[in-house]
Design a protein around this motif. Sequence first.
Motif, PDB file in Angstrom:
ATOM      1  N   PHE A  29       0.819  -1.208   0.000  1.00  0.00           N
ATOM      2  CA  PHE A  29       0.000   0.000   0.000  1.00  0.00           C
ATOM      3  C   PHE A  29       0.855   1.262   0.000  1.00  0.00           C
ATOM      4  O   PHE A  29       1.907   1.315   0.641  1.00  0.00           O
ATOM      5  N   ALA A  30       0.355   2.257  -0.697  1.00  0.00           N
ATOM      6  CA  ALA A  30       1.066   3.538  -0.759  1.00  0.00           C
ATOM      7  C   ALA A  30       1.132   4.186   0.621  1.00  0.00           C
ATOM      8  O   ALA A  30       2.100   4.882   0.947  1.00  0.00           O
ATOM      9  N   ASP A  31       0.096   3.960   1.447  1.00  0.00           N
ATOM     10  CA  ASP A  31       0.086   4.573   2.775  1.00  0.00           C
ATOM     11  C   ASP A  31       0.571   3.618   3.865  1.00  0.00           C
ATOM     12  O   ASP A  31       0.382   3.869   5.051  1.00  0.00           O
ATOM     13  N   GLY A  32       1.190   2.496   3.464  1.00  0.00           N
ATOM     14  CA  GLY A  32       1.936   1.637   4.367  1.00  0.00           C
ATOM     15  C   GLY A  32       1.301   1.339   5.707  1.00  0.00           C
ATOM     16  O   GLY A  32       0.313   0.617   5.804  1.00  0.00           O
ATOM     17  N   ASP A  33       1.880   1.891   6.770  1.00  0.00           N
ATOM     18  CA  ASP A  33       1.428   1.589   8.124  1.00  0.00           C
ATOM     19  C   ASP A  33       0.003   2.045   8.389  1.00  0.00           C
ATOM     20  O   ASP A  33      -0.693   1.461   9.220  1.00  0.00           O
ATOM     21  N   PHE A  34      -0.447   3.097   7.699  1.00  0.00           N
ATOM     22  CA  PHE A  34      -1.824   3.555   7.895  1.00  0.00           C
ATOM     23  C   PHE A  34      -2.803   2.486   7.415  1.00  0.00           C
ATOM     24  O   PHE A  34      -3.836   2.241   8.041  1.00  0.00           O
ATOM     25  N   ALA A  35      -2.476   1.846   6.289  1.00  0.00           N
ATOM     26  CA  ALA A  35      -3.313   0.750   5.791  1.00  0.00           C
ATOM     27  C   ALA A  35      -3.283  -0.419   6.764  1.00  0.00           C
ATOM     28  O   ALA A  35      -4.308  -1.056   7.039  1.00  0.00           O
ATOM     29  N   ARG A  36      -2.101  -0.717   7.291  1.00  0.00           N
ATOM     30  CA  ARG A  36      -1.990  -1.817   8.234  1.00  0.00           C
ATOM     31  C   ARG A  36      -2.809  -1.549   9.486  1.00  0.00           C
ATOM     32  O   ARG A  36      -3.465  -2.455  10.016  1.00  0.00           O
ATOM     33  N   ILE A  37      -2.810  -0.317   9.965  1.00  0.00           N
ATOM     34  CA  ILE A  37      -3.623   0.036  11.132  1.00  0.00           C
ATOM     35  C   ILE A  37      -5.099  -0.211  10.846  1.00  0.00           C
ATOM     36  O   ILE A  37      -5.822  -0.789  11.658  1.00  0.00           O
ATOM     37  N   ARG A  38      -5.565   0.215   9.671  1.00  0.00           N
ATOM     38  CA  ARG A  38      -6.974   0.016   9.318  1.00  0.00           C
ATOM     39  C   ARG A  38      -7.323  -1.471   9.293  1.00  0.00           C
ATOM     40  O   ARG A  38      -8.375  -1.887   9.781  1.00  0.00           O
ATOM     41  N   HIS A  39      -6.446  -2.271   8.713  1.00  0.00           N
ATOM     42  CA  HIS A  39      -6.721  -3.702   8.595  1.00  0.00           C
ATOM     43  C   HIS A  39      -6.675  -4.399   9.955  1.00  0.00           C
ATOM     44  O   HIS A  39      -7.471  -5.302  10.233  1.00  0.00           O
ATOM     45  N   GLN A  40      -5.740  -4.002  10.807  1.00  0.00           N
ATOM     46  CA  GLN A  40      -5.695  -4.560  12.153  1.00  0.00           C
ATOM     47  C   GLN A  40      -6.992  -4.252  12.894  1.00  0.00           C
ATOM     48  O   GLN A  40      -7.560  -5.111  13.583  1.00  0.00           O
ATOM     49  N   GLN A  41      -7.468  -3.031  12.741  1.00  0.00           N
ATOM     50  CA  GLN A  41      -8.712  -2.642  13.397  1.00  0.00           C
ATOM     51  C   GLN A  41      -9.885  -3.457  12.870  1.00  0.00           C
ATOM     52  O   GLN A  41     -10.756  -3.881  13.638  1.00  0.00           O
ATOM     53  N   GLN A  42      -9.917  -3.692  11.556  1.00  0.00           N
ATOM     54  CA  GLN A  42     -10.971  -4.514  10.966  1.00  0.00           C
ATOM     55  C   GLN A  42     -10.972  -5.925  11.557  1.00  0.00           C
ATOM     56  O   GLN A  42     -12.029  -6.474  11.891  1.00  0.00           O
ATOM     57  N   VAL A  43      -9.802  -6.522  11.645  1.00  0.00           N
ATOM     58  CA  VAL A  43      -9.705  -7.895  12.119  1.00  0.00           C
ATOM     59  C   VAL A  43     -10.079  -7.981  13.601  1.00  0.00           C
ATOM     60  O   VAL A  43     -10.773  -8.910  14.024  1.00  0.00           O
ATOM     61  N   ILE A  44      -9.636  -7.022  14.403  1.00  0.00           N
ATOM     62  CA  ILE A  44     -10.000  -7.016  15.821  1.00  0.00           C
ATOM     63  C   ILE A  44     -11.521  -6.960  15.966  1.00  0.00           C
ATOM     64  O   ILE A  44     -12.117  -7.694  16.761  1.00  0.00           O
TER      65      ILE A  44
END
Length: 355
Positions: free
Chosen positions: A241-256
């Motif tokens: 992802f172009a926004d790197g860690d920001f995308a990862r934060i969103r996905h972690q939140q989704q999974v939680i």
Amino acid sequence: MQYRQEYAEPETQLIAAQQPSEPTKQARKKRPRWQKVALITFVVLALLGGGGMIAGGLYFRSINSGIERVDAFEGVPEAERPQVGEAGKGAMNIMMLGSDSRDPDNESGSRTDTIIVAHLPKDRSSAQLISIPRDTWVSVPKSATGRGGKEAKINASFAWGGVPLMVQTVEKFTGVRIDHVAIVDFGGFKEIVDALGGINVDVEKGFTTLYGLNGHRTFNAGNQKMDGATALDYARERHAFADGDFARIRHQQQVIKAILDKAASGGTLANPAKLNSFVKATADAVAVDKSLNLLDLASEMRDLRSGNLTFLTCPTKGTGMMGNESVVLADKPKAAKVFEAVRNDNVPEILSAAK
């Protein structure tokens, strides 16, 4: 799990300008590992505090007495800590630290990849989880051993002074007093999701992982059921992802959130084997501060469900450069409003200020 704090040596500069040195095989063997748990302390508390409280009470009593404990506030000067005003009395703020010991990017057990300030209002009717990007440029206080005392990425404080210095750094950055600490490992997504029989996640945009558990994995846009390995790859990926860690934060939140939905479902609560597997997979490796009573907190949070759990991200201005380091630049005026609302236990203002 045997929790053991290790600090990075100064020359490695884990989160500083220089590249970290490759750990030796011997160092890898000695490294502490929080093996089975993801950043889902709230899941367990909500599960056992709700319809499963009676059935889960016996599990939780044994877990509460045997769970790993960390001296999170050792050496933290009381005089330098934020004080709680009248408006904030009765609320609770928990700092959650998450790492992924199995992430190919994670070259040291002394690094924390996820930092969340979880605010529980005094009525315990909701929770606001505010993610602070790990590369946020902040002022790090000096640790008890003399390290820090300068500006750096926020997760450098964990490498330099462990949990106590992370508490000091987050408190200095937010002005919010941290009441409790939970340390967990995103690598545990696999075991926890599998214990639940899988979860459903709405993939916002198709992508292919670069460092999946079994190589590349392609995710198509749309709702899909994920097993543990798939969910872990989804929550871990940032390079695609172009926004790197920001995308990862969103996905972690989704999974939680998806884990919370599944864990709180009647199918899990009514199935003793599934409940047992889920609770054990979650609790085996979580570490919390010495004063946190999980059974009491579970009782207080018995009505918490994903519908009143809100994930937010500390306001930023995006990324920039500090010397030769790529960092996240906090939007300080907006962030100040968010954390002022947290201090005042003003939930509507927290939600409004974080937009």
